[in-house]
Scaffold this motif. Sequence first.
Motif, PDB file in Angstrom:
ATOM      1  N   ARG A  81       0.775  -1.335   0.080  1.00  0.00           N
ATOM      2  CA  ARG A  81       0.152   0.073   0.203  1.00  0.00           C
ATOM      3  C   ARG A  81       0.911   1.342   0.033  1.00  0.00           C
ATOM      4  O   ARG A  81       0.375   2.250  -0.740  1.00  0.00           O
ATOM      5  CB  ARG A  81      -1.002  -0.017   1.110  1.00  0.00           C
ATOM      6  N   PHE A  82       2.251   1.175   0.612  1.00  0.00           N
ATOM      7  CA  PHE A  82       3.062   2.213   0.564  1.00  0.00           C
ATOM      8  C   PHE A  82       3.505   2.604  -0.718  1.00  0.00           C
ATOM      9  O   PHE A  82       3.570   3.658  -1.311  1.00  0.00           O
ATOM     10  CB  PHE A  82       4.290   1.982   1.404  1.00  0.00           C
ATOM     11  N   ALA A  83       3.801   1.603  -1.669  1.00  0.00           N
ATOM     12  CA  ALA A  83       4.320   1.745  -2.940  1.00  0.00           C
ATOM     13  C   ALA A  83       3.360   2.144  -3.998  1.00  0.00           C
ATOM     14  O   ALA A  83       3.869   2.523  -4.896  1.00  0.00           O
ATOM     15  CB  ALA A  83       4.887   0.060  -3.384  1.00  0.00           C
ATOM     16  N   ARG A  84       2.168   2.290  -3.780  1.00  0.00           N
ATOM     17  CA  ARG A  84       0.985   2.706  -5.074  1.00  0.00           C
ATOM     18  C   ARG A  84       1.327   4.115  -5.158  1.00  0.00           C
ATOM     19  O   ARG A  84       0.993   4.462  -6.463  1.00  0.00           O
ATOM     20  CB  ARG A  84      -0.178   2.687  -4.174  1.00  0.00           C
ATOM     21  N   ASP A  85       2.166   4.775  -4.480  1.00  0.00           N
ATOM     22  CA  ASP A  85       2.151   6.387  -4.597  1.00  0.00           C
ATOM     23  C   ASP A  85       3.686   6.583  -5.118  1.00  0.00           C
ATOM     24  O   ASP A  85       3.911   7.725  -5.467  1.00  0.00           O
ATOM     25  CB  ASP A  85       2.398   7.254  -3.395  1.00  0.00           C
ATOM     26  N   VAL A 288       8.464  11.922  13.593  1.00  0.00           N
ATOM     27  CA  VAL A 288       7.771  11.097  14.475  1.00  0.00           C
ATOM     28  C   VAL A 288       6.389  11.072  14.102  1.00  0.00           C
ATOM     29  O   VAL A 288       5.760  12.303  14.238  1.00  0.00           O
ATOM     30  CB  VAL A 288       8.139  11.274  15.887  1.00  0.00           C
ATOM     31  N   PHE A 289       5.680  10.180  13.727  1.00  0.00           N
ATOM     32  CA  PHE A 289       4.119  10.133  13.800  1.00  0.00           C
ATOM     33  C   PHE A 289       3.490   9.848  15.163  1.00  0.00           C
ATOM     34  O   PHE A 289       3.798   8.679  15.656  1.00  0.00           O
ATOM     35  CB  PHE A 289       3.691   8.862  12.611  1.00  0.00           C
ATOM     36  N   GLU A 299       0.809   1.323   8.772  1.00  0.00           N
ATOM     37  CA  GLU A 299      -0.320   1.835   9.425  1.00  0.00           C
ATOM     38  C   GLU A 299      -0.731   3.002   8.920  1.00  0.00           C
ATOM     39  O   GLU A 299      -2.130   3.222   8.963  1.00  0.00           O
ATOM     40  CB  GLU A 299       0.406   2.134  10.932  1.00  0.00           C
ATOM     41  N   VAL A 300       0.254   3.820   8.371  1.00  0.00           N
ATOM     42  CA  VAL A 300      -0.305   5.229   7.887  1.00  0.00           C
ATOM     43  C   VAL A 300       0.453   5.215   6.376  1.00  0.00           C
ATOM     44  O   VAL A 300       1.350   6.183   6.483  1.00  0.00           O
ATOM     45  CB  VAL A 300       0.114   6.412   8.602  1.00  0.00           C
ATOM     46  N   PRO A 301       0.171   4.459   5.467  1.00  0.00           N
ATOM     47  CA  PRO A 301       0.956   4.403   4.118  1.00  0.00           C
ATOM     48  C   PRO A 301       0.908   5.754   3.531  1.00  0.00           C
ATOM     49  O   PRO A 301       1.818   5.840   2.850  1.00  0.00           O
ATOM     50  CB  PRO A 301       0.116   3.300   3.596  1.00  0.00           C
ATOM     51  N   GLN A 302      -0.536   6.153   3.303  1.00  0.00           N
ATOM     52  CA  GLN A 302      -0.349   7.537   2.558  1.00  0.00           C
ATOM     53  C   GLN A 302       0.597   8.768   3.172  1.00  0.00           C
ATOM     54  O   GLN A 302       1.164   9.109   2.452  1.00  0.00           O
ATOM     55  CB  GLN A 302      -1.762   7.906   2.442  1.00  0.00           C
ATOM     56  N   GLN A 303       0.444   8.810   4.354  1.00  0.00           N
ATOM     57  CA  GLN A 303       1.034   9.873   5.028  1.00  0.00           C
ATOM     58  C   GLN A 303       2.713   9.509   5.029  1.00  0.00           C
ATOM     59  O   GLN A 303       3.435  10.497   5.008  1.00  0.00           O
ATOM     60  CB  GLN A 303       0.669   9.651   6.470  1.00  0.00           C
ATOM     61  N   SER A 304       3.060   8.174   5.041  1.00  0.00           N
ATOM     62  CA  SER A 304       4.546   7.713   4.999  1.00  0.00           C
ATOM     63  C   SER A 304       4.764   7.999   3.653  1.00  0.00           C
ATOM     64  O   SER A 304       5.867   8.625   3.306  1.00  0.00           O
ATOM     65  CB  SER A 304       4.477   6.264   5.259  1.00  0.00           C
ATOM     66  N   ASP A 306       3.741  10.131   1.445  1.00  0.00           N
ATOM     67  CA  ASP A 306       3.871  11.837   1.187  1.00  0.00           C
ATOM     68  C   ASP A 306       5.179  12.311   1.897  1.00  0.00           C
ATOM     69  O   ASP A 306       5.853  13.218   1.203  1.00  0.00           O
ATOM     70  CB  ASP A 306       2.576  12.531   1.898  1.00  0.00           C
ATOM     71  N   LEU A 307       5.467  11.995   2.984  1.00  0.00           N
ATOM     72  CA  LEU A 307       6.625  12.279   3.724  1.00  0.00           C
ATOM     73  C   LEU A 307       7.764  11.718   2.878  1.00  0.00           C
ATOM     74  O   LEU A 307       8.775  12.708   2.518  1.00  0.00           O
ATOM     75  CB  LEU A 307       6.784  11.753   5.021  1.00  0.00           C
ATOM     76  N   VAL A 308       8.015  10.684   2.550  1.00  0.00           N
ATOM     77  CA  VAL A 308       8.801  10.016   1.593  1.00  0.00           C
ATOM     78  C   VAL A 308       9.163  10.714   0.283  1.00  0.00           C
ATOM     79  O   VAL A 308      10.108  11.325  -0.285  1.00  0.00           O
ATOM     80  CB  VAL A 308       9.034   8.612   1.538  1.00  0.00           C
ATOM     81  N   ARG A 309       8.007  11.119  -0.325  1.00  0.00           N
ATOM     82  CA  ARG A 309       8.019  11.721  -1.572  1.00  0.00           C
ATOM     83  C   ARG A 309       8.639  13.177  -1.311  1.00  0.00           C
ATOM     84  O   ARG A 309       9.707  13.849  -2.267  1.00  0.00           O
ATOM     85  CB  ARG A 309       6.669  11.781  -2.103  1.00  0.00           C
ATOM     86  N   GLY A 310       8.292  13.768  -0.304  1.00  0.00           N
ATOM     87  CA  GLY A 310       8.923  15.128   0.054  1.00  0.00           C
ATOM     88  C   GLY A 310      10.180  15.101  -0.049  1.00  0.00           C
ATOM     89  O   GLY A 310      11.003  16.005  -0.354  1.00  0.00           O
ATOM     90  N   PHE A 311      10.754  14.267   0.914  1.00  0.00           N
ATOM     91  CA  PHE A 311      12.033  13.920   0.986  1.00  0.00           C
ATOM     92  C   PHE A 311      13.027  13.883  -0.364  1.00  0.00           C
ATOM     93  O   PHE A 311      13.910  14.330  -0.568  1.00  0.00           O
ATOM     94  CB  PHE A 311      12.494  12.676   1.834  1.00  0.00           C
ATOM     95  N   LEU A 312      12.207  12.692  -1.157  1.00  0.00           N
ATOM     96  CA  LEU A 312      13.076  12.600  -2.500  1.00  0.00           C
ATOM     97  C   LEU A 312      13.004  13.810  -3.346  1.00  0.00           C
ATOM     98  O   LEU A 312      13.872  14.250  -4.268  1.00  0.00           O
ATOM     99  CB  LEU A 312      12.546  11.385  -3.120  1.00  0.00           C
ATOM    100  N   SER A 313      11.779  14.574  -3.331  1.00  0.00           N
ATOM    101  CA  SER A 313      11.782  15.804  -4.118  1.00  0.00           C
ATOM    102  C   SER A 313      12.749  17.002  -3.640  1.00  0.00           C
ATOM    103  O   SER A 313      13.433  17.494  -4.614  1.00  0.00           O
ATOM    104  CB  SER A 313      10.336  16.310  -3.913  1.00  0.00           C
TER     105      SER A 313
END
Length: 340
Positions: A81-85, A288-289, A299-304, A306-313
């Motif tokens: 579910r995390f990978a979908r983004d 920290v969530f 547990e929070v795949p979409q929020q996770s 979003d956080l990682v995408r911001g980091f990679l961006s």
Amino acid sequence: MKALFRLALAMPLIACLSACTGVKETLFDLGLKGERALSSLNRHELDAAGHHWVYLDSGTPDAPVLLLLHGFAVDKDNWLRFARDFSDYRVIAPDLPGHGESSFDPAQTYDFAHQAQWLDAFVQALDLKQPLHVMGNSMGGGIALMFAAQHPQQVASVTLFDAAGVYPPKASDFQTIIDQGLPNPLVVTSTADYDALREFAMVQQPFLPWPASDVLAARAIARNSINTRIFSDIHNAAEAARGSGDNLQLLQQVTQPVLIVWGEKDRVLDVSSVGVFSQYLPHSQSHVFPDVGHAPMLEVPQQSADLVRGFLSDLKMGGLKVGGLNTQTAAHAAAVSQTE
């Protein structure tokens, strides 16, 4: 004769239960295929470093690679579910040796150092576009750090989800249990153990449709001896590294940008670990969530995501500065203060 008669009457019931187990497995596997399809991930196999690997791969050509490493006693599907983004990346999630569908060799040692060596052989066998963005949860985080330190030219960044690798200033519930010699809550021996493990590891339980829980519990029970052995290898090596300080020296060798992600209510690896990682990783930032346990990407795949995408961006745009940018919640700030 009566005993034979009772056995004859019981045979249809036994056959039914056996068939029901088969039906559960079939339904679970069909549902899993659907989940993988939603994430554009396909199952593949290869041999590398003396192990047979089974892995998920989006196969996106010419895209930067996200290499996702699961934790102890779980498997590649924890990332679905995390990978979908991340459709604009090539996402690869292997079953690490001894886990999931990948092979287990009792003659091997399954500490982080060996697993990082095997991971390098896996990456070379796939001829992946490098450098990679490596992400790991728990055990997978410890392996990611080892891999990044050993192969700096192959790794662009590291993301740690409640990673193993340091001893937190505040002992977790799990650490206390292990230190007291009590049964390991991460190793499942019964269906009740599996249900207790989910409650222990996660605060926000991901939805599991019937019959997923039954099938996952049965598979975890079947792997009891393997998981016991792997945990022993990891624990013994971790204790040796703790005594020598080698684990902290390793962190200082990780020169890539690192995103540290944690669940504030993690009972397996306490949130005070964040302060240690932040102190010793020279180019790190953290988040920290609240109200999350040991597996934010579950547990929070979409929020996770979003956080990682911001980091990679930020990495892509060159926005991360040397020394890192620590984004601290109150929990994280408290964790840092415990290490000073």
